[in-house]
Design a protein around this motif. Structure first.
Motif, mmCIF file in Angstrom:
data_model
loop_
_atom_site.group_PDB
_atom_site.id
_atom_site.type_symbol
_atom_site.label_atom_id
_atom_site.label_comp_id
_atom_site.label_asym_id
_atom_site.label_seq_id
_atom_site.Cartn_x
_atom_site.Cartn_y
_atom_site.Cartn_z
ATOM 1 N N GLN A 89 0.818 -1.204 0.000
ATOM 2 C CA GLN A 89 0.000 0.000 0.000
ATOM 3 C C GLN A 89 0.856 1.259 0.000
ATOM 4 O OE1 GLN A 89 -2.362 -1.354 3.503
ATOM 5 N NE2 GLN A 89 -4.054 -0.405 2.411
ATOM 6 N N GLN A 90 1.901 1.253 0.807
ATOM 7 C CA GLN A 90 2.723 2.449 0.978
ATOM 8 C C GLN A 90 3.714 2.664 -0.161
ATOM 9 O OE1 GLN A 90 4.268 3.082 5.112
ATOM 10 N NE2 GLN A 90 3.193 1.169 5.542
ATOM 11 N N ALA A 91 4.118 1.582 -0.820
ATOM 12 C CA ALA A 91 5.235 1.698 -1.758
ATOM 13 C C ALA A 91 4.854 1.614 -3.223
ATOM 14 C CB ALA A 91 6.284 0.620 -1.445
ATOM 15 N N ALA A 92 3.846 0.796 -3.561
ATOM 16 C CA ALA A 92 3.642 0.428 -4.966
ATOM 17 C C ALA A 92 2.767 1.422 -5.717
ATOM 18 C CB ALA A 92 3.049 -0.968 -5.059
ATOM 19 N N ASP A 93 3.137 1.666 -6.979
ATOM 20 C CA ASP A 93 2.288 2.426 -7.895
ATOM 21 C C ASP A 93 1.249 1.518 -8.536
ATOM 22 O OD1 ASP A 93 3.838 4.936 -7.738
ATOM 23 O OD2 ASP A 93 5.395 3.746 -8.693
ATOM 24 N N ALA A 127 -5.511 -10.455 -11.029
ATOM 25 C CA ALA A 127 -5.970 -9.055 -10.983
ATOM 26 C C ALA A 127 -4.759 -8.162 -11.066
ATOM 27 C CB ALA A 127 -6.754 -8.781 -9.712
ATOM 28 N N GLU A 128 -4.952 -6.961 -11.612
ATOM 29 C CA GLU A 128 -3.850 -6.014 -11.735
ATOM 30 C C GLU A 128 -4.409 -4.599 -11.740
ATOM 31 O OE1 GLU A 128 0.335 -5.640 -14.212
ATOM 32 O OE2 GLU A 128 -1.330 -6.784 -15.063
ATOM 33 N N GLY A 129 -3.701 -3.697 -11.094
ATOM 34 C CA GLY A 129 -4.125 -2.303 -11.027
ATOM 35 C C GLY A 129 -3.499 -1.630 -9.823
ATOM 36 N N SER A 130 -4.038 -0.481 -9.433
ATOM 37 C CA SER A 130 -3.573 0.183 -8.219
ATOM 38 C C SER A 130 -4.157 -0.543 -7.007
ATOM 39 C CB SER A 130 -4.017 1.641 -8.202
ATOM 40 O OG SER A 130 -5.421 1.731 -8.041
ATOM 41 N N VAL A 131 -3.574 -0.310 -5.836
ATOM 42 C CA VAL A 131 -4.086 -0.938 -4.623
ATOM 43 C C VAL A 131 -5.541 -0.544 -4.404
ATOM 44 C CG1 VAL A 131 -3.847 -1.083 -2.118
ATOM 45 C CG2 VAL A 131 -1.816 -1.110 -3.557
ATOM 46 N N ALA A 132 -5.862 0.724 -4.639
ATOM 47 C CA ALA A 132 -7.237 1.192 -4.457
ATOM 48 C C ALA A 132 -8.181 0.490 -5.431
ATOM 49 C CB ALA A 132 -7.306 2.705 -4.644
ATOM 50 N N ASP A 133 -7.750 0.334 -6.674
ATOM 51 C CA ASP A 133 -8.597 -0.314 -7.674
ATOM 52 C C ASP A 133 -8.877 -1.771 -7.324
ATOM 53 O OD1 ASP A 133 -8.707 1.995 -9.160
ATOM 54 O OD2 ASP A 133 -7.081 1.393 -10.524
ATOM 55 N N LEU A 134 -7.878 -2.437 -6.743
ATOM 56 C CA LEU A 134 -8.031 -3.854 -6.448
ATOM 57 C C LEU A 134 -8.837 -4.116 -5.184
ATOM 58 C CD1 LEU A 134 -4.457 -5.139 -7.315
ATOM 59 C CD2 LEU A 134 -6.526 -5.304 -8.672
ATOM 60 N N ARG A 135 -9.096 -3.075 -4.385
ATOM 61 C CA ARG A 135 -9.893 -3.201 -3.173
ATOM 62 C C ARG A 135 -9.300 -4.228 -2.211
ATOM 63 N NH1 ARG A 135 -14.000 -5.833 -4.360
ATOM 64 N NH2 ARG A 135 -15.234 -5.344 -2.516
ATOM 65 N N LEU A 136 -7.979 -4.302 -2.140
ATOM 66 C CA LEU A 136 -7.381 -5.281 -1.235
ATOM 67 C C LEU A 136 -7.587 -4.932 0.232
ATOM 68 C CD1 LEU A 136 -4.069 -6.066 -3.103
ATOM 69 C CD2 LEU A 136 -6.049 -7.528 -2.841
ATOM 70 N N SER A 186 -7.147 -11.899 2.337
ATOM 71 C CA SER A 186 -7.709 -10.806 1.557
ATOM 72 C C SER A 186 -7.834 -11.188 0.091
ATOM 73 C CB SER A 186 -6.825 -9.561 1.699
ATOM 74 O OG SER A 186 -7.348 -8.484 0.981
ATOM 75 N N VAL A 187 -6.796 -11.788 -0.466
ATOM 76 C CA VAL A 187 -6.810 -12.179 -1.871
ATOM 77 C C VAL A 187 -7.870 -13.239 -2.134
ATOM 78 C CG1 VAL A 187 -5.484 -13.304 -3.690
ATOM 79 C CG2 VAL A 187 -4.425 -11.536 -2.298
ATOM 80 N N LEU A 188 -7.914 -14.264 -1.279
ATOM 81 C CA LEU A 188 -8.873 -15.346 -1.494
ATOM 82 C C LEU A 188 -10.308 -14.858 -1.333
ATOM 83 C CD1 LEU A 188 -7.129 -18.353 0.301
ATOM 84 C CD2 LEU A 188 -7.150 -17.778 -2.119
ATOM 85 N N ALA A 189 -10.535 -13.942 -0.372
ATOM 86 C CA ALA A 189 -11.883 -13.436 -0.146
ATOM 87 C C ALA A 189 -12.368 -12.601 -1.321
ATOM 88 C CB ALA A 189 -11.919 -12.612 1.138
#
Length: 317
Positions: free
Chosen positions: A208-212, A224-233, A305-308
Motif C-alpha cells: 500500500q505504501q510503496a507500490a504504484d 488481478a492487476e491495477g492500483s491498490v485502491a482499484d483492487l480493493r485489497l 484478503s486475496v482469497l476473499a
C-alpha cells in the motif's frame, strides 16, 4: 543522480517496459508453478507482486534473472533477454533473494567490497551511507549477524550501485518496524531517481505504501492487476469490540441485517467479532447507537484478503 531505466523502440521511439513477460510458463514435472503469465512493469515505477504462498512470485522473479529457465514464453528485462544479456545486464540489476544465505568470517564491509567488484560501479561511500540508514554495523563478521542484520546487508548490496532495476523478494523479512519504514523511504527515493522497483511481498501495508501498481498472482497466473485502491485489497477487515451487555442481543440483530457483515459472533457479555466487506460506514452507524466499550478494526493477512476478494480462481490450495 538520475537513472534512465528504459530503452526506446526502434520502430517508433516509444518507451518500452522495464520488465515484460508474455505467456510465461514454468513446469516442474507434472506441477506447474507459473502458467501463461503476462506482466509489464513500467520504467520508473514501483510494481508490487503479491499473492498467497505458492502463487509463483519467487519462481517468476528467478526466471526474470535467469536463475532458472522458463518452460515456455518470452521475457524481456531492460530491453534484453535475461538468457542472452549476460553480466552486462546483471550489473544493471539489484537483486535481493527471498531466502538470503550469507555466511563467512569476513566482515560486512569486506563482503560488500566483494559484491562491488562484480556489480555495477559503486560510488565512494555509498555502501556506508545505506548501511547507516539501515542501522547496520559493517565491522561485524557476517556469520555473527542476526537474521535481520543479514537482511540489511542484502538490501545494501542490492541498492548500493543504484541499479536501473531493483528486484526485491520479501525484502522486509526479519526487519524491525523502524527499519521497514526506512526501507520504504529508500524505495520511494529510488523511484524518484528514475529507478524501477519490482517488489514481491506478503505484507499488504508494505505494498500500500510503496507500490504504484500491483499484480495479484494465484496458482501461477495474474488474477488481478491495477492500483491498490482499484483492487480493493483493503475492503476486507476484521472487527472486534464490546458494547454494554444490556444491548448485546439488540446489536446482534442489527448487525445480522447488514449485508457487509459476515462471520458475526456476539456474546451475552457484549463482546463481538465479525468480518466486514466494503465500507465500514454502515457498521459505525449501528455502533453509534450503542455504548461502545472497545473497538478494533484490522486488515486480514494478505492471503485471506486475496482469497476473499478473488474467490475460487485464487484458491490454489
Amino acid at each position: 543522480m538520475c537513472i534512465v531505466p528504459f530503452v526506446l523502440s526502434a520502430d517508433d521511439g516509444a518507451m518500452t517496459p522495464a520488465v515484460r513477460t508474455d505467456a510465461l510458463r514454468k513446469d516442474y514435472g507434472r506441477r506447474t508453478a507459473v502458467r501463461g503469465l503476462n506482466l509489464a512493469v513500467e520504467p520508473g515505477t514501483v510494481h508490487g507482486l503479491i499473492g498467497p504462498n505458492g502463487a509463483g512470485k519467487t519462481t517468476t522473479l528467478r526466471m526474470l534473472l535467469d536463475i532458472i529457465r522458463p518452460t515456455s514464453g518470452e521475457i524481456r528485462v531492460l530491453g534484453s533477454s535475461p538468457r542472452r544479456g549476460g553480466p552486462g545486464l546483471r550489473r544493471r540489476i539489484g537483486y535481493l533473494p527471498g531466502e538470503l544465505r550469507l555466511e563467512g568470517r569476513v566482515t560486512g564491509r569486506n563482503l560488500l567490497r566483494h559484491y562491488a567488484e562484480i556489480s555495477g560501479v559503486v560510488a565512494p561511500g555509498a555502501a556506508e551511507e545505506f548501511a547507516g540508514r539501515l542501522d547496520l554495523d559493517l565491522t561485524r563478521p557476517v556469520r555473527a549477524l542476526s537474521k535481520g542484520n543479514k537482511q540489511k546487508l542484502g538490501l545494501v548490496q542490492a541498492f548500493m550501485h543504484r541499479p536501473e532495476l531493483l528486484v526485491l523478494d520479501e525484502p522486509t523479512s526479519g526487519l524491525d518496524p523502524l527499519v521497514q519504514r526506512e526501507f520504504l523511504q529508500l524505495v520511494r527515493e529510488a523511484r524518484d531517481a528514475g529507478q524501477t522497483v519490482l517488489l514481491s511481498s506478503h505484507v499488504l501495508s508494505e505494498i500500500q505504501q510503496a507500490a504504484d501498481r500491483v499484480a495479484v498472482l494465484s496458482a501461477g497466473s495474474v488474477v488481478a492487476e491495477g492500483s491498490v485502491a482499484d483492487l480493493r485489497l483493503t475492503a476486507v477487515r476484521h472487527v472486534r469490540g464490546a458494547v454494554d451487555s444490556a444491548t448485546a442481543r439488540e446489536l446482534k440483530a442489527e448487525l445480522d441485517a447488514l449485508p457487509q457483515v459476515r462471520e458475526l459472533e456476539v456474546a451475552d457479555s457484549g463482546r463481538f467479532s465479525a468480518v466486514l466487506d466494503g465500507s465500514p460506514d454502515p457498521l459505525l452507524k449501528v455502533l453509534a447507537e450503542h455504548r461502545v466499550l472497545d473497538l478494533v478494526v484490522e486488515e486480514p493477512d494478505l492471503e485471506e484478503s486475496v482469497l476473499a476478494l478473488y474467490g475460487p480462481e485464487a484458491d490454489h490450495a
